[in-house]
Motif scaffolding. Structure first.
Motif, PDB file in Angstrom:
ATOM      1  N   GLN A  50       0.926  -1.206  -0.061  1.00 25.79           N
ATOM      2  CA  GLN A  50      -0.072   0.042   0.056  1.00 25.79           C
ATOM      3  C   GLN A  50       0.912   1.349  -0.028  1.00 25.79           C
ATOM      4  N   VAL A  51       0.430   2.250  -0.866  1.00 30.89           N
ATOM      5  CA  VAL A  51       1.312   3.360  -0.659  1.00 30.89           C
ATOM      6  C   VAL A  51       0.718   4.491   0.101  1.00 30.89           C
ATOM      7  N   LEU A  52       1.615   4.904   0.860  1.00 32.01           N
ATOM      8  CA  LEU A  52       1.336   6.129   1.762  1.00 32.01           C
ATOM      9  C   LEU A  52       0.717   7.521   1.066  1.00 32.01           C
ATOM     10  N   CYS A  65      -1.499  12.104  15.001  1.00 32.35           N
ATOM     11  CA  CYS A  65      -0.133  11.168  15.187  1.00 32.35           C
ATOM     12  C   CYS A  65       0.931  11.882  14.625  1.00 32.35           C
ATOM     13  N   GLN A  66       0.638  12.748  13.646  1.00 34.43           N
ATOM     14  CA  GLN A  66       1.773  13.515  12.769  1.00 34.43           C
ATOM     15  C   GLN A  66       2.534  12.303  11.938  1.00 34.43           C
ATOM     16  N   THR A  67       1.777  11.430  11.253  1.00 40.96           N
ATOM     17  CA  THR A  67       2.489  10.433  10.566  1.00 40.96           C
ATOM     18  C   THR A  67       1.607  10.126   9.320  1.00 40.96           C
ATOM     19  N   LEU A  68       2.396   9.534   8.338  1.00 46.23           N
ATOM     20  CA  LEU A  68       1.904   9.366   7.105  1.00 46.23           C
ATOM     21  C   LEU A  68       1.493   7.722   7.262  1.00 46.23           C
ATOM     22  N   VAL A  69       0.119   7.374   6.418  1.00 43.22           N
ATOM     23  CA  VAL A  69      -0.409   6.322   6.448  1.00 43.22           C
ATOM     24  C   VAL A  69      -1.166   5.775   5.164  1.00 43.22           C
ATOM     25  N   CYS A  70      -1.418   4.604   5.021  1.00 48.49           N
ATOM     26  CA  CYS A  70      -1.891   4.151   3.585  1.00 48.49           C
ATOM     27  C   CYS A  70      -3.393   4.157   4.007  1.00 48.49           C
ATOM     28  N   VAL A  71      -4.233   3.614   2.862  1.00 48.39           N
ATOM     29  CA  VAL A  71      -5.501   3.387   2.722  1.00 48.39           C
ATOM     30  C   VAL A  71      -5.873   2.260   3.920  1.00 48.39           C
ATOM     31  N   ALA A  72      -5.361   1.149   4.107  1.00 47.55           N
ATOM     32  CA  ALA A  72      -5.513   0.092   5.050  1.00 47.55           C
ATOM     33  C   ALA A  72      -5.466   0.654   6.450  1.00 47.55           C
ATOM     34  N   CYS A  73      -4.417   1.698   6.635  1.00 49.58           N
ATOM     35  CA  CYS A  73      -4.059   2.218   7.992  1.00 49.58           C
ATOM     36  C   CYS A  73      -5.447   2.979   8.380  1.00 49.58           C
ATOM     37  N   HIS A  99      -7.959  10.171  15.827  1.00 51.58           N
ATOM     38  CA  HIS A  99      -7.142   9.971  14.466  1.00 51.58           C
ATOM     39  C   HIS A  99      -8.100  10.810  13.529  1.00 51.58           C
ATOM     40  N   ASN A 100      -7.295  11.470  12.686  1.00 47.15           N
ATOM     41  CA  ASN A 100      -7.874  12.094  11.451  1.00 47.15           C
ATOM     42  C   ASN A 100      -7.175  12.296  10.205  1.00 47.15           C
ATOM     43  N   PRO A 101      -7.276  11.061   9.595  1.00 52.68           N
ATOM     44  CA  PRO A 101      -6.385  11.031   8.468  1.00 52.68           C
ATOM     45  C   PRO A 101      -7.000  11.996   7.350  1.00 52.68           C
ATOM     46  N   VAL A 102      -6.269  12.508   6.779  1.00 51.75           N
ATOM     47  CA  VAL A 102      -6.631  13.431   5.355  1.00 51.75           C
ATOM     48  C   VAL A 102      -5.654  13.129   4.367  1.00 51.75           C
ATOM     49  N   GLU A 103      -6.205  13.171   3.283  1.00 51.24           N
ATOM     50  CA  GLU A 103      -5.183  12.996   1.959  1.00 51.24           C
ATOM     51  C   GLU A 103      -4.145  13.920   2.098  1.00 51.24           C
ATOM     52  N   GLY A 141      -2.546  15.460  -0.346  1.00 46.85           N
ATOM     53  CA  GLY A 141      -2.372  16.905  -1.184  1.00 46.85           C
ATOM     54  C   GLY A 141      -2.930  17.840  -0.359  1.00 46.85           C
ATOM     55  N   SER A 142      -4.009  17.494   0.635  1.00 48.52           N
ATOM     56  CA  SER A 142      -4.689  18.722   1.375  1.00 48.52           C
ATOM     57  C   SER A 142      -3.658  19.288   2.358  1.00 48.52           C
ATOM     58  N   VAL A 143      -2.491  18.661   2.845  1.00 49.15           N
ATOM     59  CA  VAL A 143      -1.666  18.938   3.960  1.00 49.15           C
ATOM     60  C   VAL A 143      -0.436  19.474   3.146  1.00 49.15           C
ATOM     61  N   VAL A 144      -0.008  18.928   1.995  1.00 52.52           N
ATOM     62  CA  VAL A 144       1.327  19.107   1.762  1.00 52.52           C
ATOM     63  C   VAL A 144       1.530  20.770   1.151  1.00 52.52           C
ATOM     64  N   GLU A 145       0.448  21.446   0.842  1.00 51.02           N
ATOM     65  CA  GLU A 145       0.579  22.790   0.651  1.00 51.02           C
ATOM     66  C   GLU A 145       0.839  23.560   1.974  1.00 51.02           C
ATOM     67  N   ARG A 146       0.069  23.169   3.101  1.00 45.39           N
ATOM     68  CA  ARG A 146       0.541  23.920   4.180  1.00 45.39           C
ATOM     69  C   ARG A 146       1.771  23.787   4.812  1.00 45.39           C
ATOM     70  N   LYS A 147       2.211  22.580   4.432  1.00 51.72           N
ATOM     71  CA  LYS A 147       3.535  22.112   4.915  1.00 51.72           C
ATOM     72  C   LYS A 147       4.538  22.752   4.285  1.00 51.72           C
ATOM     73  N   LYS A 148       4.205  22.931   2.825  1.00 49.67           N
ATOM     74  CA  LYS A 148       5.186  23.853   1.838  1.00 49.67           C
ATOM     75  C   LYS A 148       5.219  25.202   2.470  1.00 49.67           C
ATOM     76  N   ARG A 149       4.145  25.622   2.623  1.00 50.76           N
ATOM     77  CA  ARG A 149       4.132  27.223   3.171  1.00 50.76           C
ATOM     78  C   ARG A 149       5.030  27.312   4.481  1.00 50.76           C
ATOM     79  N   ASP A 150       4.888  26.127   5.319  1.00 45.79           N
ATOM     80  CA  ASP A 150       5.739  26.402   6.635  1.00 45.79           C
ATOM     81  C   ASP A 150       7.324  26.280   6.309  1.00 45.79           C
ATOM     82  N   LEU A 151       7.355  25.287   5.409  1.00 43.53           N
ATOM     83  CA  LEU A 151       8.984  25.357   5.101  1.00 43.53           C
ATOM     84  C   LEU A 151       9.469  26.424   4.409  1.00 43.53           C
TER      85      LEU A 151
END
Length: 739
Positions: A164-166, A173-181, A192-196, A198-208
Motif C-alpha cells: 500500500q502506498v502512503l 499522530c503526525q504520521t503518514l498512513v496508507c488506505v488500509a491504515c 485520529h484524523n487521516p486526511v489526503e 494533497g490537502s496537507v502538503v501545501e500547508r507544509k510547503k508554506r511552513d517550510l
C-alpha cells in the motif's frame, strides 16, 4: 542536506556519499540535526557511543523507541541515487533488466520497481493490474532533463502494509498512513484524523517556506561572519608577526637602554678605580717617604746608643734631635682615603622585576577595522563643576562593536572662549568608552571626537553646560495630552528604568523614557480626578497608589494596585486609612503609608490590614516616605514641623533632623524624600525648592540644586544619577544632576 547537483544533472559524489563509510548511501536515514547517514553506519555508530552524537556536527541525538530504524528515510537522497544510477545505466547498448537484452536495449525506467525496461517489456509492464500505478520515465525524458524530474520519485509504501502506498496523513499522530491504515489503526475519530496528503502538503510547503525566510537571513549573517573569521584567520599570522616585531623592537630598546646603562656604570667604576688608585698611590708615597725618615732617625739613635762613645753621643745628639723634631713637626696626611668602589642598586631587583612584568601588554583585538562614520557619541546636558560623562561606542565596518587602541581615540572639549577643558577617556567594555570632563563655566562647549584621525559621526558636538540650578531635562507642560502633565504629585522608577509620573489633576499615570523624556504610554487610575497622591512599585513591578480627597472628606481614600500594563488588580480600603499621602513598599509587600488626618504612618500588610500605627504624637503633617531596609529604617518628611523623622519598622523613633529656616541644611515645608545607594538622604523643600543631601545620620552634606519648576513634591533617583522632581504647580518633572 542541500543539493549539490549541477544544472547538467551531473552529481557531486560527495553529496551522495555517506560521511562514515565513504560509499554511496545505503538506506539513508536522517538524524534530528538533519544530517544523513547510512542506516547500517548509524547502527554501528550507536553501539560504540552513548549518548549518540552526530558524526558530523557532534550534536547529541535521542533516538526513537525503535532506534535507528525509527529514523526517517531520506527519500530525496534515494531519488537522487536512483536517478544517478539510471543516468549512468541508460546509455546505448545497456540491456533490459527484465528480458536481459533479448529485445532492443533499455529505453525506460520504472521508478517503483527500480529496473531498466525495453519498449516491449515496458508495454507488458503497464498491462499488469498491480503495476498500473507505477511511474515510467523514458530515456528521452531523462536526457532532456536538466536536473531530477519532479516525476522521478519512488512511491512511498506503508511499512505495515507493504503493498500500500502512503496517501494519507494522520494529523493527531503526525504520521503518514496508507488506505488500509485509515480503516484499521487510524480510523477517523477523536484520536485520529487521516486526511489526503494533497490537502496537507501545501500547508507544509508554506511552513517550510516560512522557515526558509527565517533561516536565510541568519544563514547570510553566519556566512558573512564565517567569511570574516576566515579573513581574520588568514590575517592572524600577519598581525602576530607584526606584534612580534613590535615586541622585539620594544624589548630591544629596553635591552639597549640597560646595556648602555651597564656600560656607563662599568665605565664609571673603572674611572673611579683609577682616581682612587692614583690618590692612594700618592698617599702611599708620602707615607713611605715619612716612614723612611722616621726609620732612619730611629736607627741612627739606636746605633749611637749602642756603639758610639760618650763624646760621639754628645756630638750627634743635637743633630739627631733637630732631625727628629723636623720629622715630628712636619704635617703628614694619615687620614683614611676612599679605598673601595662599591656598586649599589638604584632600583631594587624586585621592584624592577615588577616594572618589567608590566613592560609591554599583549591584547587580542577584533581585526575588523573601526568605521568612524558608524561610531556614535551620546551627548547629555552637562552641569558646571560636576563630573559629566559622554558615552562613546566604537563600531567596525560590519556594524559590530569593536576594540580600538586608546591612543587611536582623541576627545577634545573647548569652552565658549576656546580654552581646552581636560578630558579623560576610559574603556568600559568591548566597543564602549566613557569621555568624562568637569566644565568650569556655563555655556555652549565644543566636543570633538576622532578615531584614527577621522571624526566620528556628528563630531564636533555641542555640549550645553548649565548652572547647578538648571535642570538637565524637563518633562511635560500643562495639559492633558500625550507628554503633557497636570499637577504631578509623585514619581517612581519602573522595572525598565523608565520614570512613572502620577498626575493628580489628570487622574492617570504617564510613563516616560528617563533619558530622553519621551512619553511611552499612560493609563487612567480610578478614584476620581484630584484624588491620587502617592506612588511606589512593589518587587513584582506593580504600581501601588494612594488616593485621598483635597479637602479631607472621607469616602474615596484607598490604596490601589495596578499591573505593569496599567490594569487595576486590587483595591484596599483599610478602616485605619483616613487621608493617605506618600507610600513606600517593602520587598515582602508590606507598605508604609503617611496619613495626614491620622498624623502618623501606617505599617500595613500586603492585604491592607494594620500591623501598627507609627509616629502618633510626634508627626503633625507627614508627607512622603523613603525606606532603607538594610538598616530597618524609614524616613518621613513633616511639612508643618519642618523636619525629617526616622523610625524603625517596630515603631521606635530613632532620631530626627532639620529645623525651619532658609539656610542650607534647614527646611521650609519638606516634601519629597529618597535614599541613595550609600544611605544618604535626599530631601526637597516645597517652600524654597532647595534639594539637599544629608548623611545617614542626618548630617547636612550639600545642596544639589534649587528646583525652578514650582512646588516640588515627590522625588526619585535614576540609574543615571539624576534626581527626578515632580513639580505640582509647574506641571512638569525636572531632572537635576546628583553626582
Amino acid at each position: 542536506m542541500a543539493s549539490k547537483i549541477q544544472g547538467s544533472a551531473d552529481f557531486d559524489e560527495q553529496f551522495l556519499t555517506c560521511p562514515v563509510c565513504m560509499l554511496h548511501f545505503r538506506d539513508p536515514r536522517v538524524l534530528p540535526c538533519l544530517h544523513t547517514f547510512c542506516r547500517e553506519c548509524l547502527q554501528e555508530w550507536a553501539t560504540k557511543q552513548q549518548p549518540l552524537e552526530c558524526p558530523t556536527c557532534r550534536t547529541q541525538v535521542s533516538l526513537p523507541d525503535r532506534g535507528v530504524d525509527g529514523l526517517r528515510t531520506n527519500f530525496y537522497v534515494n531519488n537522487l541515487l536512483d536517478f544517478a544510477a539510471v543516468k549512468k545505466g541508460a546509455g546505448p547498448g545497456v540491456p533490459c533488466q527484465v528480458c536481459e537484452g533479448k529485445a532492443e536495449g533499455a529505453r525506460s525506467w520504472c521508478v517503483q520497481c527500480a529496473v531498466l525496461l525495453c519498449d516491449s517489456c515496458t508495454n507488458t509492464h503497464r498491462k499488469f493490474p498491480g503495476m498500473k500505478g507505477h511511474q515510467i520515465v523514458t530515456q528521452e525524458n531523462l536526457e532532456a532533463s536538466e536536473g531530477v524530474p519532479s516525476s522521478f520519485q519512488r512511491k512511498s509504501f506503508c511499512p505495515k502494509h507493504e503493498d500500500q502506498v502512503l496517501t494519507f496523513y494522520c494529523e493527531p499522530c503526525q504520521t503518514l498512513v496508507c488506505v488500509a491504515c485509515t480503516v484499521v489503526d487510524h480510523r477517523p475519530g477523536d484520536k485520529h484524523n487521516p486526511v489526503e496528503i494533497g490537502s496537507v502538503v501545501e500547508r507544509k510547503k508554506r511552513d517550510l517556506q516560512k522557515l526558509i525566510a527565517n533561516v536565510e537571513p541568519r544563514e547570510k549573517d553566519v556566512r558573512g561572519t564565517l567569511k570574516e573569521v576566515e579573513r581574520e584567520l588568514s590575517e592572524l599570522p600577519t598581525s602576530a608577526d607584526a606584534a612580534i616585531e613590535q615586541a622585539t623592537a620594544y624589548f630591544d630598546q629596553l635591552i639597549a637602554l640597560l646595556q648602555d646603562r651597564k656600560e656607563e656604570v662599568v665605565q664609571q667604576i673603572d674611572s673611579n678605580r683609577q682616581e682612587v688608585g692614583k690618590s692612594l698611590e700618592t698617599q702611599k708615597e708620602a707615607i713611605e717617604f715619612e716612614l723612611a725618615g722616621l726609620t732612619s732617625a730611629s736607627e741612627f739613635c739606636k746605633q749611637a746608643l749602642e756603639h758610639d762613645s760618650d763624646v760621639h753621643v754628645i756630638e750627634v745628639e743635637g743633630q739627631v734631635r733637630q732631625r727628629a723634631e723636623d720629622l715630628l713637626t712636619t704635617p703628614s696626611d694619615l687620614t683614611a682615603r676612599p679605598s673601595q668602589v662599591v656598586f649599589s642598586e638604584g632600583t631594587a631587583v624586585a621592584e624592577f622585576r615588577h616594572d618589567v612584568a608590566r613592560a609591554g601588554c599583549v591584547q587580542v583585538r577584533h581585526t575588523g577595522k573601526v568605521d568612524a562614520s558608524k561610531c556614535s557619541v551620546e551627548i547629555k546636558p552637562a552641569v558646571v563643576n560636576y563630573p559629566n560623562v559622554s558615552p562613546l561606542s566604537t563600531i567596525d565596518e560590519m556594524g559590530r562593536p569593536c576594540v580600538v587602541a586608546k591612543d587611536d581615540v582623541t576627545a577634545t572639549l573647548t569652552d565658549p572662549s576656546g580654552h581646552a577643558v581636560p578630558t579623560q577617556l576610559q574603556e568600559k567594555g568591548r566597543g564602549l568608552w566613557e569621555i568624562s570632563y568637569t566644565p568650569e563655566v556655563t555655556g555652549k562647549h565644543r566636543l570633538e571626537v576622532k578615531i584614527n584621525g577621522w571624526s566620528v559621526a556628528g563630531s564636533p558636538f555641542e555640549v550645553r553646560v548649565q548652572s547647578r540650578d538648571t535642570p538637565v531635562l524637563t518633562i511635560g507642560r500643562e495639559g492633558d495630552g500625550e507628554g503633557e502633565l497636570f499637577h504631578p504629585t509623585d514619581v517612581v522608577l519602573d522595572m525598565d528604568g523608565n520614570i512613572a509620573v502620577l498626575e493628580r489633576g489628570n487622574g492617570r499615570v504617564q510613563i516616560f523614557d528617563a533619558k530622553t523624556g519621551q512619553s511611552l504610554r499612560s493609563f487612567p487610575v480610578d478614584g476620581g480626578s484630584r484624588s491620587p497622591w502617592g506612588i511606589d512599585m512593589d518587587s513584582n513591578g506593580q504600581f501601588i497608589l494612594t488616593f485621598c480627597n483635597d479637602f479631607g472628606f472621607t469616602g474615596n481614600q484607598a490604596i490601589r494596585v495596578y499591573s505593569r500594563e496599567g490594569k487595576l488588580t486590587k483595591t484596599l480600603k483599610p478602616d485605619c486609612l483616613r487621608l493617605p499621602a506618600g507610600v513606600a513598599v517593602l520587598q515582602d509587600g508590606r507598605m508604609v503609608v503617611a496619613d495626614f488626618t491620622q498624623q502618623s504612618c501606617l505599617l500595613l500588610q500586603p492585604d491592607g490590614s494594620l500591623i501598627r500605627d507609627i509616629g502618633k504624637g510626634q508627626l503633625q503633617n507627614p508627607q512622603f516616605i523613603a525606606v532603607n531596609e538594610s538598616r530597618d529604617l524609614f524616613f518621613v518628611t513633616d511639612f508643618w514641623v519642618h523636619k525629617v523623622f526616622v523610625f524603625d519598622l517596630e515603631g521606635k523613633l530613632k532620631f530626627s533632623f532639620g529645623k525651619p529656616g532658609q539656610n542650607e541644611g534647614e527646611f521650609s515645608g519638606p516634601t519629597g524624600i529618597t535614599v541613595d545607594p550609600a544611605g544618604n538622604i535626599v530631601v526637597v523643600n516645597c517652600g524654597n525648592g532647595r534639594l539637599q543631601v544629608f548623611g545617614p545620620d542626618g548630617t547636612y552634606l550639600r545642596t544639589v540644586a534649587t528646583v525652578t519648576g514650582g512646588d516640588p513634591y515627590g522625588i526619585a533617583l535614576t540609574p543615571d544619577n539624576l534626581i527626578a522632581v515632580a513639580c505640582l504647580w509647574g506641571h512638569c518633572v525636572e531632572f537635576y544632576r546628583y553626582k
